[in-house]
Design a protein around this motif. Structure first.
Motif, PDB file in Angstrom:
ATOM      1  N   ARG A  63      39.546  51.191  55.311  1.00 14.65           N
ATOM      2  CA  ARG A  63      38.786  50.993  54.082  1.00 14.65           C
ATOM      3  C   ARG A  63      39.647  50.470  52.941  1.00 14.65           C
ATOM      4  O   ARG A  63      39.170  49.758  52.074  1.00 14.65           O
ATOM      5  N   MET A  64      40.914  50.857  52.915  1.00 17.45           N
ATOM      6  CA  MET A  64      41.836  50.501  51.825  1.00 17.45           C
ATOM      7  C   MET A  64      41.233  50.895  50.467  1.00 17.45           C
ATOM      8  O   MET A  64      41.216  50.102  49.525  1.00 17.45           O
ATOM      9  N   ALA A  65      40.709  52.119  50.368  1.00 18.67           N
ATOM     10  CA  ALA A  65      39.984  52.573  49.182  1.00 18.67           C
ATOM     11  C   ALA A  65      40.844  52.467  47.923  1.00 18.67           C
ATOM     12  O   ALA A  65      40.345  52.110  46.859  1.00 18.67           O
ATOM     13  N   HIS A  66      42.136  52.761  48.017  1.00 25.84           N
ATOM     14  CA  HIS A  66      43.015  52.704  46.849  1.00 25.84           C
ATOM     15  C   HIS A  66      43.705  51.353  46.727  1.00 25.84           C
ATOM     16  O   HIS A  66      43.791  50.790  45.631  1.00 25.84           O
ATOM     17  N   LEU A  67      44.194  50.800  47.847  1.00 31.45           N
ATOM     18  CA  LEU A  67      44.974  49.557  47.792  1.00 31.45           C
ATOM     19  C   LEU A  67      44.167  48.367  47.302  1.00 31.45           C
ATOM     20  O   LEU A  67      44.705  47.462  46.683  1.00 31.45           O
ATOM     21  N   LYS A  68      42.848  48.372  47.570  1.00 28.76           N
ATOM     22  CA  LYS A  68      41.985  47.302  47.077  1.00 28.76           C
ATOM     23  C   LYS A  68      42.070  47.224  45.557  1.00 28.76           C
ATOM     24  O   LYS A  68      42.138  46.144  44.969  1.00 28.76           O
ATOM     25  N   ASP A  69      42.109  48.382  44.926  1.00 29.59           N
ATOM     26  CA  ASP A  69      42.160  48.471  43.467  1.00 29.59           C
ATOM     27  C   ASP A  69      43.531  48.063  42.945  1.00 29.59           C
ATOM     28  O   ASP A  69      43.632  47.392  41.914  1.00 29.59           O
ATOM     29  N   VAL A  70      44.588  48.446  43.657  1.00 28.31           N
ATOM     30  CA  VAL A  70      45.959  48.163  43.217  1.00 28.31           C
ATOM     31  C   VAL A  70      46.222  46.662  43.166  1.00 28.31           C
ATOM     32  O   VAL A  70      46.819  46.164  42.212  1.00 28.31           O
ATOM     33  N   GLN A  71      45.751  45.921  44.167  1.00 28.35           N
ATOM     34  CA  GLN A  71      45.987  44.481  44.207  1.00 28.35           C
ATOM     35  C   GLN A  71      45.355  43.782  43.014  1.00 28.35           C
ATOM     36  O   GLN A  71      45.935  42.869  42.435  1.00 28.35           O
ATOM     37  N   ARG A  72      44.169  44.219  42.607  1.00 31.68           N
ATOM     38  CA  ARG A  72      43.496  43.623  41.451  1.00 31.68           C
ATOM     39  C   ARG A  72      44.247  43.940  40.164  1.00 31.68           C
ATOM     40  O   ARG A  72      44.425  43.066  39.297  1.00 31.68           O
ATOM     41  N   ARG A  73      44.733  45.179  40.022  1.00 31.92           N
ATOM     42  CA  ARG A  73      45.446  45.556  38.806  1.00 31.92           C
ATOM     43  C   ARG A  73      46.817  44.876  38.725  1.00 31.92           C
ATOM     44  O   ARG A  73      47.288  44.541  37.646  1.00 31.92           O
ATOM     45  N   PHE A  74      47.448  44.641  39.886  1.00 31.52           N
ATOM     46  CA  PHE A  74      48.745  43.957  39.926  1.00 31.52           C
ATOM     47  C   PHE A  74      48.626  42.534  39.383  1.00 31.52           C
ATOM     48  O   PHE A  74      49.496  42.047  38.679  1.00 31.52           O
ATOM     49  N   LYS A  75      47.498  41.887  39.703  1.00 28.49           N
ATOM     50  CA  LYS A  75      47.246  40.528  39.263  1.00 28.49           C
ATOM     51  C   LYS A  75      47.264  40.434  37.728  1.00 28.49           C
ATOM     52  O   LYS A  75      47.666  39.429  37.158  1.00 28.49           O
ATOM     53  N   ASN A  76      46.842  41.522  37.067  1.00 29.64           N
ATOM     54  CA  ASN A  76      46.769  41.548  35.615  1.00 29.64           C
ATOM     55  C   ASN A  76      47.925  42.319  34.980  1.00 29.64           C
ATOM     56  O   ASN A  76      47.865  42.677  33.807  1.00 29.64           O
ATOM     57  N   GLY A  77      48.964  42.592  35.749  1.00 30.44           N
ATOM     58  CA  GLY A  77      50.152  43.259  35.203  1.00 30.44           C
ATOM     59  C   GLY A  77      49.953  44.729  34.887  1.00 30.44           C
ATOM     60  O   GLY A  77      50.631  45.256  34.002  1.00 30.44           O
ATOM     61  N   PHE A  78      49.044  45.414  35.557  1.00 32.55           N
ATOM     62  CA  PHE A  78      48.770  46.841  35.387  1.00 32.55           C
ATOM     63  C   PHE A  78      48.465  47.191  33.927  1.00 32.55           C
ATOM     64  O   PHE A  78      48.907  48.214  33.417  1.00 32.55           O
ATOM     65  N   ARG A  79      47.703  46.333  33.232  1.00 30.42           N
ATOM     66  CA  ARG A  79      47.357  46.613  31.839  1.00 30.42           C
ATOM     67  C   ARG A  79      46.294  47.700  31.795  1.00 30.42           C
ATOM     68  O   ARG A  79      45.431  47.794  32.661  1.00 30.42           O
ATOM     69  N   GLU A  80      46.379  48.550  30.748  1.00 29.27           N
ATOM     70  CA  GLU A  80      45.428  49.646  30.598  1.00 29.27           C
ATOM     71  C   GLU A  80      45.108  49.844  29.125  1.00 29.27           C
ATOM     72  O   GLU A  80      45.945  49.580  28.255  1.00 29.27           O
ATOM     73  N   GLY A  81      43.921  50.306  28.854  1.00 28.81           N
ATOM     74  CA  GLY A  81      43.532  50.657  27.487  1.00 28.81           C
ATOM     75  C   GLY A  81      43.367  49.486  26.548  1.00 28.81           C
ATOM     76  O   GLY A  81      43.565  49.623  25.350  1.00 28.81           O
ATOM     77  N   THR A  82      43.009  48.305  27.058  1.00 26.06           N
ATOM     78  CA  THR A  82      42.792  47.145  26.200  1.00 26.06           C
ATOM     79  C   THR A  82      41.384  46.626  26.399  1.00 26.06           C
ATOM     80  O   THR A  82      40.764  46.880  27.428  1.00 26.06           O
ATOM     81  N   GLN A  83      40.910  45.893  25.420  1.00 18.20           N
ATOM     82  CA  GLN A  83      39.593  45.264  25.502  1.00 18.20           C
ATOM     83  C   GLN A  83      39.768  43.773  25.683  1.00 18.20           C
ATOM     84  O   GLN A  83      40.682  43.175  25.097  1.00 18.20           O
ATOM     85  N   ALA A  84      38.912  43.154  26.463  1.00 18.68           N
ATOM     86  CA  ALA A  84      38.962  41.716  26.648  1.00 18.68           C
ATOM     87  C   ALA A  84      38.545  41.031  25.357  1.00 18.68           C
ATOM     88  O   ALA A  84      37.644  41.500  24.652  1.00 18.68           O
ATOM     89  N   LYS A  85      39.238  39.931  25.015  1.00 17.38           N
ATOM     90  CA  LYS A  85      38.915  39.179  23.796  1.00 17.38           C
ATOM     91  C   LYS A  85      37.586  38.457  23.979  1.00 17.38           C
ATOM     92  O   LYS A  85      37.310  37.909  25.054  1.00 17.38           O
ATOM     93  N   LYS A  86      36.783  38.502  22.914  1.00 18.91           N
ATOM     94  CA  LYS A  86      35.457  37.857  22.979  1.00 18.91           C
ATOM     95  C   LYS A  86      35.627  36.354  22.980  1.00 18.91           C
ATOM     96  O   LYS A  86      36.394  35.773  22.193  1.00 18.91           O
ATOM     97  N   VAL A  87      34.907  35.682  23.849  1.00 16.88           N
ATOM     98  CA  VAL A  87      34.942  34.228  23.927  1.00 16.88           C
ATOM     99  C   VAL A  87      33.768  33.703  23.114  1.00 16.88           C
ATOM    100  O   VAL A  87      32.609  34.032  23.356  1.00 16.88           O
ATOM    101  N   VAL A  88      34.105  32.886  22.107  1.00 12.65           N
ATOM    102  CA  VAL A  88      33.068  32.326  21.241  1.00 12.65           C
ATOM    103  C   VAL A  88      32.509  31.071  21.920  1.00 12.65           C
ATOM    104  O   VAL A  88      33.230  30.164  22.273  1.00 12.65           O
ATOM    105  N   ALA A  89      31.177  31.041  22.089  1.00 12.49           N
ATOM    106  CA  ALA A  89      30.534  29.897  22.722  1.00 12.49           C
ATOM    107  C   ALA A  89      30.526  28.725  21.759  1.00 12.49           C
ATOM    108  O   ALA A  89      30.087  28.843  20.613  1.00 12.49           O
ATOM    109  N   SER A  90      31.067  27.577  22.185  1.00  9.57           N
ATOM    110  CA  SER A  90      31.098  26.400  21.323  1.00  9.57           C
ATOM    111  C   SER A  90      29.726  25.728  21.298  1.00  9.57           C
ATOM    112  O   SER A  90      29.127  25.457  22.330  1.00  9.57           O
ATOM    113  N   ALA A  91      29.229  25.478  20.033  1.00 10.76           N
ATOM    114  CA  ALA A  91      27.891  24.909  19.897  1.00 10.76           C
ATOM    115  C   ALA A  91      27.933  23.408  19.696  1.00 10.76           C
ATOM    116  O   ALA A  91      28.860  22.834  19.252  1.00 10.76           O
TER     117      ALA A  91
END
Length: 91
Positions: A63-91
């Motif tokens: 199942r790789m219940a934990h490792l599946k999650d680790v690979q995704r977090r590694f891709k983003n440098g194990f960042r925690e406690g941040t919010q994604a910046k809002k993308v303003v739609a260009s009109a």
């Protein structure tokens, strides 16, 4: 009593039962060890001379219940406690 066919019919006791670690019917009841995974040894039984045996039991076959999650977090440098910046739609 001959050694061959007639003797084989008399065998009706089980030497191996289910292993609690790997689930296979490979746990030897008298030896108290699993022929498949090596339980109760701490390390999983694995040999380099058995390529297919390693392939069946390696990481990614379960199942790789934990490792599946680790690979995704590694891709983003194990960042925690941040919010994604809002993308303003260009009109």
């Amino acid at each position: 009593m001959s050694k061959g066919t007639s003797s084989l019919g008399k065998r009706h006791t089980k030497t191996h039962t289910l292993c609690r670690r790997c689930g296979n019917r490979a746990f030897h009841k008298q030896k108290k060890t699993c022929a498949q995974c090596g339980y109760p040894a701490a390390k999983i039984r694995s040999f380099n001379w058995s390529e297919k045996g390693q392939r069946r039991k390696t990481t990614g076959t379960g199942r790789m219940a934990h490792l599946k999650d680790v690979q995704r977090r590694f891709k983003n440098g194990f960042r925690e406690g941040t919010q994604a910046k809002k993308v303003v739609a260009s009109a």
